[in-house]
Structures are given as structure tokens and as C-alpha cells.
Motif scaffolding. Structure first.
Motif, PDB file in Angstrom:
ATOM      1  N   GLY A  42       0.811  -1.214   0.000  1.00  0.00           N
ATOM      2  CA  GLY A  42       0.000   0.000   0.000  1.00  0.00           C
ATOM      3  C   GLY A  42       0.842   1.261   0.000  1.00  0.00           C
ATOM      4  O   GLY A  42       0.459   2.273  -0.594  1.00  0.00           O
ATOM      5  N   VAL A  43       1.999   1.217   0.668  1.00  0.00           N
ATOM      6  CA  VAL A  43       2.913   2.356   0.669  1.00  0.00           C
ATOM      7  C   VAL A  43       3.444   2.592  -0.741  1.00  0.00           C
ATOM      8  O   VAL A  43       3.500   3.734  -1.217  1.00  0.00           O
ATOM      9  CB  VAL A  43       4.061   2.128   1.667  1.00  0.00           C
ATOM     10  N   ARG A 234      -0.055  -2.385   9.393  1.00  0.00           N
ATOM     11  CA  ARG A 234      -0.794  -3.546   8.903  1.00  0.00           C
ATOM     12  C   ARG A 234      -2.147  -3.691   9.585  1.00  0.00           C
ATOM     13  O   ARG A 234      -2.976  -4.483   9.139  1.00  0.00           O
ATOM     14  CB  ARG A 234       0.035  -4.813   9.107  1.00  0.00           C
ATOM     15  N   GLU A 235      -2.384  -2.933  10.637  1.00  0.00           N
ATOM     16  CA  GLU A 235      -3.649  -3.010  11.363  1.00  0.00           C
ATOM     17  C   GLU A 235      -4.718  -2.178  10.663  1.00  0.00           C
ATOM     18  O   GLU A 235      -4.498  -1.003  10.349  1.00  0.00           O
ATOM     19  CB  GLU A 235      -3.461  -2.528  12.798  1.00  0.00           C
ATOM     20  N   LEU A 328      -5.939   5.211   2.559  1.00  0.00           N
ATOM     21  CA  LEU A 328      -6.809   4.598   1.557  1.00  0.00           C
ATOM     22  C   LEU A 328      -6.093   3.471   0.827  1.00  0.00           C
ATOM     23  O   LEU A 328      -6.659   2.378   0.657  1.00  0.00           O
ATOM     24  CB  LEU A 328      -7.276   5.668   0.566  1.00  0.00           C
ATOM     25  N   PHE A 329      -4.862   3.693   0.397  1.00  0.00           N
ATOM     26  CA  PHE A 329      -4.158   2.656  -0.351  1.00  0.00           C
ATOM     27  C   PHE A 329      -3.768   1.478   0.534  1.00  0.00           C
ATOM     28  O   PHE A 329      -3.732   0.330   0.068  1.00  0.00           O
ATOM     29  CB  PHE A 329      -2.932   3.244  -1.052  1.00  0.00           C
ATOM     30  N   LEU A 330      -3.486   1.730   1.806  1.00  0.00           N
ATOM     31  CA  LEU A 330      -3.235   0.618   2.715  1.00  0.00           C
ATOM     32  C   LEU A 330      -4.487  -0.245   2.863  1.00  0.00           C
ATOM     33  O   LEU A 330      -4.412  -1.478   2.936  1.00  0.00           O
ATOM     34  CB  LEU A 330      -2.787   1.141   4.079  1.00  0.00           C
ATOM     35  N   LEU A 331      -5.652   0.403   2.887  1.00  0.00           N
ATOM     36  CA  LEU A 331      -6.906  -0.345   2.969  1.00  0.00           C
ATOM     37  C   LEU A 331      -7.198  -1.093   1.669  1.00  0.00           C
ATOM     38  O   LEU A 331      -7.591  -2.262   1.692  1.00  0.00           O
ATOM     39  CB  LEU A 331      -8.059   0.612   3.282  1.00  0.00           C
ATOM     40  N   ARG A 334      -5.351  -4.380   1.014  1.00  0.00           N
ATOM     41  CA  ARG A 334      -5.665  -5.534   1.868  1.00  0.00           C
ATOM     42  C   ARG A 334      -6.399  -6.610   1.069  1.00  0.00           C
ATOM     43  O   ARG A 334      -6.282  -7.800   1.357  1.00  0.00           O
ATOM     44  CB  ARG A 334      -6.535  -5.108   3.048  1.00  0.00           C
ATOM     45  N   ALA A 335      -7.173  -6.191   0.072  1.00  0.00           N
ATOM     46  CA  ALA A 335      -7.926  -7.131  -0.762  1.00  0.00           C
ATOM     47  C   ALA A 335      -7.016  -7.647  -1.877  1.00  0.00           C
ATOM     48  O   ALA A 335      -6.512  -6.847  -2.675  1.00  0.00           O
ATOM     49  CB  ALA A 335      -9.148  -6.451  -1.358  1.00  0.00           C
ATOM     50  N   PRO A 336      -6.782  -8.951  -1.955  1.00  0.00           N
ATOM     51  CA  PRO A 336      -5.875  -9.487  -2.987  1.00  0.00           C
ATOM     52  C   PRO A 336      -6.257  -9.064  -4.404  1.00  0.00           C
ATOM     53  O   PRO A 336      -5.383  -8.777  -5.226  1.00  0.00           O
ATOM     54  CB  PRO A 336      -5.991 -11.009  -2.801  1.00  0.00           C
TER      55      PRO A 336
END
Length: 427
Positions: A42-43, A234-235, A328-331, A334-336
């Protein structure tokens, strides 16, 4: 390049070490290692978006003559793309200096030496690129200065980092504005090796206070990123908080500026103190930013939110957008399935130092002026495809690898051999 009156196009990027989150209590050792070793894509995706935004600001038109307003690309990315790069630079520095647990002792000294070497190499590349006839502002010399200024902060924890970031956002713009009438005038264009050798007394203040990306006010972005990199990214709760708090800060920055300029009388005070501008020119500064710097006729100028005005309100707006984009991008990643869709952007974000350098070399040729939209998409498509191929075949980008190798060597020279050196290399 198509430009609005009194305007210059800006923006810019990055090299970093990715890091890890701490193991959860009771987590199996092998699973913990795998979790720590997995790259936070995400980063990289957020940094890839910043690269796209930078290319858009540099390449696409600034002014929509038909609609008689700024273009959508300018409104979305100007000032915000480079702020996102600076924020993510801080996240990378946190990863390389211990993550949630800042290093101490010789390990901290090693991290500072590695960061100093990284800064010197970034500065060397940036000042060399500025020898080219660049039609845009080059962030790399400012970026290198930011890394050097970050050295004393690498051992701090989240609370102290956020306090320092707030001080940089609220106080250093006043120092910047007061310094404009005292410090030597900026050298023409981008600072380069030639101008640094000939006029160091002008280049250094430009990098710190009076340039397009002045390092002292921009510490707000870097130190906030450093604080964010100390969190467990990661949380999902952390990711949601980042997105919501970033959006809130952006709204607060914009709303406070509107309040100061409107009901509190800031706009009228600016017009009265700067009669040579007129309302059209003041509106241009609010939308497009200064050319090249804010007037010093009144401190009310520090209430405008325009890109690269580097006022407290502009910094709060861009910082909020950057934090929200990272969350937003970290979230999303999370979805493959979404992570797979974003893979080209992620690959580009993992080698932005190389791609940004190539972009500046391309811009120096000034080929884009005849067909800016076509050349924008050509650059983006080339960057995404090249990044995917390079990452698949070779891993790190060539400039990223060179900087990482040199900075790791500097860290090892301080740490010496043994388990501590292995841990430092791993980070």
C-alpha cells in the motif's frame, strides 16, 4: 508547456527501505517472520499515485481556457503529489530506523549515517540533473536537505514526532516569510552543482526557506511520515484512522483558510497591502501558487491555501490529503484482487527515484509541449510497463539499488560485524 499567468509548474519523489510491523502477542515465530518480511504494498501504491500526479502536473496543461479555470489535474495533484512523496519519505525513514521501536545507541548512529549517505547521493543526483534545462522544479535537492534535517529526529517516538511536525507546520512558514526580505535572492531556476559552487550563500537559504519546496516548512510532511512509520500500518484500525484523520485535517486546513480570508477579513487586508496585485492576481496565487514566492507586504498572505505557498493552511491541506491517500491505499491493498489490479502502480512506486530521474531527463528535451496529453499517457504507460518488467526481472530499481548499497555499507561501517549488523541489513 501550457501555463497560467504568473505560474510555474512544480512537483516531485523517493528512495526508501521498507520495514516491518511488530509481531502480535502469541503469534507463531515463523508466521511472525513472514508477516514482518512482507512488503507493505500500500505504501508503494500510494507512492506510485504520487508519481502519476507529479507527471501530470509537469506535463498536462495548467489552465482550461474553455472553462476558464484550473484544469482538474492541477486541482487534484498540484502541491499534493510532492507532499505525498515527502510524507512517504518519512515513512521509509521510520522503517529504516527501527519501525515501531526506534533504534538506540550504535544502531541509531548507524541509521543516521545510512540516511546521511542516502541524502548526499540524492543531492548529488538532483544537483546534477539541474544542470539540464529543466522546465519544471526539481525536488531532489530539497529532498536531500530534508533527509539531513531528519537526522536528529530518527530516535524519537510518535508523540514527539507529531509535536515537532506541528511546530514545523505552524511556525516555520512565519520564519520563511520574514526571511524573504533578509536572505539573498534565490538563484535563477533549480539549484545545481554549478550554482551551489558559485553562490552557496544563495542556494542554502533557497533549499531551507525560500525555494519551491523549502525544507524547514516541509519537515511537517517528513516528520508526520516518520511518526506514521512508527505505527503498525498492517492493522486495519490504523489504516482507517489515517484515512479519516487525513481527510479531517484537509477539510480543517481548507475551511480555516476560507474563514480567515473571508469573514475574518484576510482577503481585503491582502488587497489593501498589495495594491499592485489586484483581485485577479490574488486569486491566481490562491489557485495556482506564487511566482516565485509570496509577497511580504502583510502576514495575511500566510492564510492562503494555494499550492506551494507553504503557508500553515496550505501545508495542513496537502498533509491531510497525503495522510488520507496513504490510509486509503493501505486499505485497498488488503484485498488481494485490488492489490493485483494496483500491481503496476505498486511496481512504479517501488522505484520512483529511477522513474522520476528518467522523467526529468525527458522533460529537459521539451518534447511534450506540442501534445501534452499524449505525452502524459506515454510517460505513464512506459513507467508502469518498465517498472513491472524491471521489478520482475531484477527487483530494486537501478538508482534505488545503488543508494541502498551505499547506505547499508555506511551503516555496517558503524555497527561492525555480528547480529546487530545483520539486523541493520535486514531493515
Amino acid at each position: 508547456m501550457t501555463m497560467a499567468p504568473h505560474m510555474a509548474q512544480h512537483e516531485a519523489p523517493h528512495t526508501e527501505a521498507q520495514g516491518s510491523a511488530p509481531a502480535r502477542p502469541g503469534e507463531p515465530r515463523d508466521r511472525s517472520r513472514a508477516r514482518r518480511g512482507k512488503r507493505l504494498v500500500g505504501v508503494d501504491a500510494a507512492r506510485g499515485l504520487a508519481l502519476v500526479g507529479m507527471v501530470a502536473v509537469h506535463t498536462l496543461p495548467v489552465y482550461d481556457a474553455e472553462a476558464q479555470r484550473a484544469t482538474l489535474s492541477w486541482s487534484l495533484f498540484s502541491g499534493h503529489a510532492s507532499a505525498l512523496f515527502a510524507l512517504l519519505a518519512g515513512v521509509g525513514l521510520a522503517f529504516g530506523s527501527g519501525g515501531p521501536a526506534p533504534r538506540t545507541g550504535r544502531a541509531l548512529t548507524a541509521a543516521r549515517c545510512a540516511t546521511a549517505v542516502r541524502a548526499l547521493l540524492l543531492g548529488l543526483v538532483g544537483l546534477s540533473l539541474s544542470l539540464l534545462p529543466l522546465p519544471v522544479a526539481n525536488i531532489l535537492p530539497y529532498y536531500a536537505t530534508l533527509f539531513l534535517l531528519a537526522l536528529p529526529f530518527l530516535g524519537l517516538r510518535i508523540r514527539h514526532l507529531l509535536t515537532a511536525a506541528a511546530a514545523a507546520m505552524l511556525l516555520t512558514p512565519f520564519l520563511m516569510q520574514l526571511a524573504l526580505d533578509v536572505l539573498p535572492p534565490d538563484v535563477h531556476g533549480n539549484p545545481s552543482l554549478r550554482t551551489l559552487a558559485a553562490h552557496p550563500e544563495a542556494v542554502l537559504p533557497q533549499l531551507l526557506l525560500t525555494g519551491t519546496y523549502p525544507a524547514l516548512p516541509w519537515l511537517a510532511f517528513l516528520l508526520t511520515g516518520l511518526a506514521i512509520g512508527r505505527m503498525d500500518l498492517r492493522e486495519v484500525e490504523v489504516q482507517v484512522r489515517l484515512m479519516l484523520s487525513g481527510a479531517g485535517l484537509a477539510v480543517l486546513g481548507w475551511g480555516a483558510s476560507a474563514l480567515a480570508l473571508g469573514p475574518l477579513g484576510g482577503y481585503d487586508a491582502i488587497a489593501a497591502a498589495t495594491p499592485q496585485y489586484g483581485t485577479d492576481r490574488i486569486d491566481e496565487v490562491i489557485v495556482y501558487g506564487p511566482d516565485p514566492e509570496l509577497p511580504t507586504t502583510t502576514l495575511w498572505w500566510l492564510t492562503v491555501p494555494g499550492p506551494h505557498t507553504n503557508t500553515p493552511f496550505a501545508i495542513a491541506l496537502s498533509l491531510g490529503v497525503a495522510v488520507a491517500a496513504l490510509g486509503l491505499f493501505l486499505l485497498l491493498t488488503r484485498a488481494p484482487a485490488l492489490a493485483a489490479v494496483l500491481r503496476p502502480l505498486t511496481a512504479a512506486g517501488a522505484m520512483t527515484f529511477t522513474l522520476y530521474t528518467a522523467h526529468l531527463v525527458f522533460m529537459a528535451q521539451r518534447l511534450h509541449t506540442g501534445a501534452p496529453v499524449a505525452w502524459f499517457w506515454t510517460q505513464i504507460a512506459t513507467a508502469l510497463v518498465l517498472a513491472l518488467l524491471w521489478r520482475g526481472l531484477f527487483g530494486q530499481g537501478p538508482l534505488e539499488r545503488a543508494v541502498a548499497t551505499a547506505s547499508r555499507a555506511a551503516g555496517r561501517a558503524v555497527i561492525g560485524r555480528g547480529p546487530a549488523a545483520a539486523r541493520a541489513d535486514g531493515a
